[in-house]
Enzyme design. Structure first.
Site, PDB file in Angstrom:
ATOM      1  N   GLN A 128       0.119  -8.389  -2.732  1.00  0.00           N
ATOM      2  CA  GLN A 128       0.878  -7.201  -3.453  1.00  0.00           C
ATOM      3  C   GLN A 128       2.283  -7.362  -3.114  1.00  0.00           C
ATOM      4  O   GLN A 128       2.805  -7.219  -2.029  1.00  0.00           O
ATOM      5  CB  GLN A 128       0.474  -5.815  -2.763  1.00  0.00           C
ATOM      6  CG  GLN A 128       1.084  -4.489  -2.923  1.00  0.00           C
ATOM      7  CD  GLN A 128       0.606  -3.155  -2.361  1.00  0.00           C
ATOM      8  OE1 GLN A 128      -0.398  -2.750  -2.979  1.00  0.00           O
ATOM      9  NE2 GLN A 128       1.188  -2.975  -1.237  1.00  0.00           N
ATOM     10  N   TYR A 130       5.298  -5.120  -3.147  1.00  0.00           N
ATOM     11  CA  TYR A 130       5.833  -4.097  -3.223  1.00  0.00           C
ATOM     12  C   TYR A 130       6.954  -3.698  -2.145  1.00  0.00           C
ATOM     13  O   TYR A 130       8.023  -3.831  -2.874  1.00  0.00           O
ATOM     14  CB  TYR A 130       4.716  -2.801  -2.983  1.00  0.00           C
ATOM     15  CG  TYR A 130       3.949  -2.482  -3.938  1.00  0.00           C
ATOM     16  CD1 TYR A 130       3.756  -3.020  -5.320  1.00  0.00           C
ATOM     17  CD2 TYR A 130       3.367  -1.285  -3.884  1.00  0.00           C
ATOM     18  CE1 TYR A 130       2.965  -2.805  -6.241  1.00  0.00           C
ATOM     19  CE2 TYR A 130       2.510  -0.534  -4.958  1.00  0.00           C
ATOM     20  CZ  TYR A 130       2.351  -1.167  -5.982  1.00  0.00           C
ATOM     21  OH  TYR A 130       1.629  -0.837  -7.158  1.00  0.00           O
ATOM     22  N   SER A 131       6.804  -3.937  -1.252  1.00  0.00           N
ATOM     23  CA  SER A 131       7.942  -3.434  -0.038  1.00  0.00           C
ATOM     24  C   SER A 131       9.020  -4.575  -0.151  1.00  0.00           C
ATOM     25  O   SER A 131       8.725  -5.678  -0.351  1.00  0.00           O
ATOM     26  CB  SER A 131       7.260  -3.506   1.306  1.00  0.00           C
ATOM     27  OG  SER A 131       6.498  -2.487   1.465  1.00  0.00           O
ATOM     28  N   GLU A 246      -5.934   3.091  -3.072  1.00  0.00           N
ATOM     29  CA  GLU A 246      -5.796   2.670  -1.824  1.00  0.00           C
ATOM     30  C   GLU A 246      -6.150   3.578  -0.591  1.00  0.00           C
ATOM     31  O   GLU A 246      -6.557   3.114   0.372  1.00  0.00           O
ATOM     32  CB  GLU A 246      -4.153   2.314  -1.388  1.00  0.00           C
ATOM     33  CG  GLU A 246      -3.774   1.699  -0.127  1.00  0.00           C
ATOM     34  CD  GLU A 246      -2.511   1.288  -0.294  1.00  0.00           C
ATOM     35  OE1 GLU A 246      -2.044   0.205   0.538  1.00  0.00           O
ATOM     36  OE2 GLU A 246      -1.603   1.916  -0.867  1.00  0.00           O
ATOM     37  N   GLU A 389       4.818   9.325   9.013  1.00  0.00           N
ATOM     38  CA  GLU A 389       5.882  10.493   8.478  1.00  0.00           C
ATOM     39  C   GLU A 389       5.574  11.010   6.994  1.00  0.00           C
ATOM     40  O   GLU A 389       5.868  12.160   6.728  1.00  0.00           O
ATOM     41  CB  GLU A 389       7.376  10.017   8.736  1.00  0.00           C
ATOM     42  CG  GLU A 389       7.695   9.961  10.022  1.00  0.00           C
ATOM     43  CD  GLU A 389       7.136   8.560  10.803  1.00  0.00           C
ATOM     44  OE1 GLU A 389       7.198   8.209  12.021  1.00  0.00           O
ATOM     45  OE2 GLU A 389       6.568   7.677  10.069  1.00  0.00           O
TER      46      GLU A 389
END
Length: 402
Positions: A128, A130-131, A246, A389
């Protein structure tokens, strides 16, 4: 809420237990017991994938029309829970649980015909993209660019914390195809093989010693426009659809209960400063019991989710976020207690040492091999897949209406 299994559910549970007793061999059990990462290592993943694929059980959430087993939500829960209790290798989920359902929902017929059978068989191993450095939980701030050039996009940028990029042969990537307007706008969802010119994978070793994540660099990588899923600049919608797969609908309680069983065995064997087994230490035993109560609550919350799905109700985002939050914390606490129970034994990572000196015997019991590595690895559990968070914000907004 009615989470009572039916007679058919009990029969299916017996079938799963029998399958695991036959196919999850002692050799596979021993290899799986030494895994400390979120997902099992490549060769073990491929072997367990092959076994499940041959049985027709590799994609529990997929509809029958795409090769799934056509299970009910309760059957999926039972299978997931029994695998967790048995300690089966944790399969990399990026293809089966994420990219596959996205292609079903947004892909063209050509994309479905090409990719879905190969994801099922294991021919395609996905990661993946993404980040990015500076774009983790705030994914909309990503900066990897994809510029249209005829029938291709030319992609430049970098992705980080890319799980199993060194094992994968395909990646799904979020890249910015337009600027201006809201940060969520102008993002597209692209699919690329990993062996294209200009794509480089650099390993990142975690503090537990695992090579699980990587940084991936794109230097004028060409991705065909035909490999875009969904419309151009609508990748944020596709990504949100992916994230619904997910979280929610599975069972973490099975693996947590397996960890509890291991922890209790350690506590009954290891001794405290007074020379007595740690299990006889009321304070230590109380901490285990608190975690057992929490795992029981997780189990029943997951059953409540399954009951809702069985009744045709949609998954509740706040419940999925609550489970992600609590499961992450429970995982960390269980691993921490196991490391504390081991005392000085927890200081050495024998898995990697034995890899260099395979003929040497393990120092101490087998259960001392992985708890510290698992403890160190699990420190990221409250970050990946949506930081705690972020989950609290979702709970406050969608669950409490704040």
């Amino acid at each position: 809420m009615d989470a009572t299994p039916t007679a058919e559910d009990f029969a299916f549970e017996a079938e799963v237990k029998a399958f695991l007793a036959e196919k999850f061999t002692p050799e596979l059990r021993a290899a799986a017991a030494q895994q400390a990462g979120v997902f099992a290592e490549g060769d073990l993943v491929r072997e367990w994938h092959r076994i499940l694929y041959e049985k027709g059980w590799i994609a529990p959430t997929w509809p029958k029309e795409y090769g799934g087993p056509g299970w009910t939500p309760m059957q999926r829960f039972i299978f997931d829970r029994e695998c967790g209790l048995a300690g089966t290798p944790a399969l990399a989920s990026m293809g089966l649980s994420l990219c596959g359902p996205v292609i079903m929902g947004y892909g063209t017929q050509e994309q479905k015909d090409y990719f879905l059978p190969r994801i099922l068989s294991g021919e395609q191993y996905w990661c993946q993209g993404y980040s990015e450095p500076g774009s983790g939980s705030d994914l909309a701030s990503l900066r990897t660019r994809a510029v249209r050039d005829g029938d291709d996009y030319v992609v430049n940028g970098t992705k980080i914390w890319t799980t199993h990029a060194h094992e994968a042969n395909w990646m799904f990537v979020l890249a910015r195809t337009a600027t201006g307007g809201k940060p969520q706008a102008g993002i597209s969802f692209l699919l690329t093989p990993m062996d294209v010119p200009g794509l480089t994978v650099t390993p990142i070793r975690s503090m537990s010693g695992e090579h699980e994540v990587n940084q991936v660099f794109f230097d004028n990588v060409r991705i065909p426009v035909a490999n875009r899923v969904g419309e151009e600049n609508d990748g944020w919608t596709v990504a949100k659809y992916l994230l619904t797969f997910e979280r929610g609908g599975g069972s973490s309680a099975g693996r947590l209960n397996a960890q509890l069983t291991r922890l209790k065995a350690i506590a009954r064997t290891e001794h405290g400063d007074d020379g007595q087994p740690l299990w006889e230490d009321k304070s230590f035993r109380s901490r285990i019991m608190e975690l057992e109560t929490e795992v029981l609550a997780i189990d029943w919350t997951e059953r409540r989710q399954i009951s809702s799905l069985r009744a045709g109700e949609p998954a509740v985002n706040s419940t999925a976020s609550m489970l992600k939050l609590i499961v992450s914390q429970a995982t960390q606490a269980l691993n921490q207690l196991a490391s504390e129970a081991l005392g000085l034994r927890a200081g050495a990572d024998q898995r990697h040492a034995l890899g260099m000196h395979a003929n040497e015997a393990v120092i101490g019991p087998d259960y001392a091999l992985t708890p510290t590595a698992r403890y160190l690895n699990s420190r990221a559990a409250t970050i990946f897949g949506g930081a705690s968070e972020v989950q609290k914000n979702i709970i406050a907004k969608t669950g409490l209406g704040l």
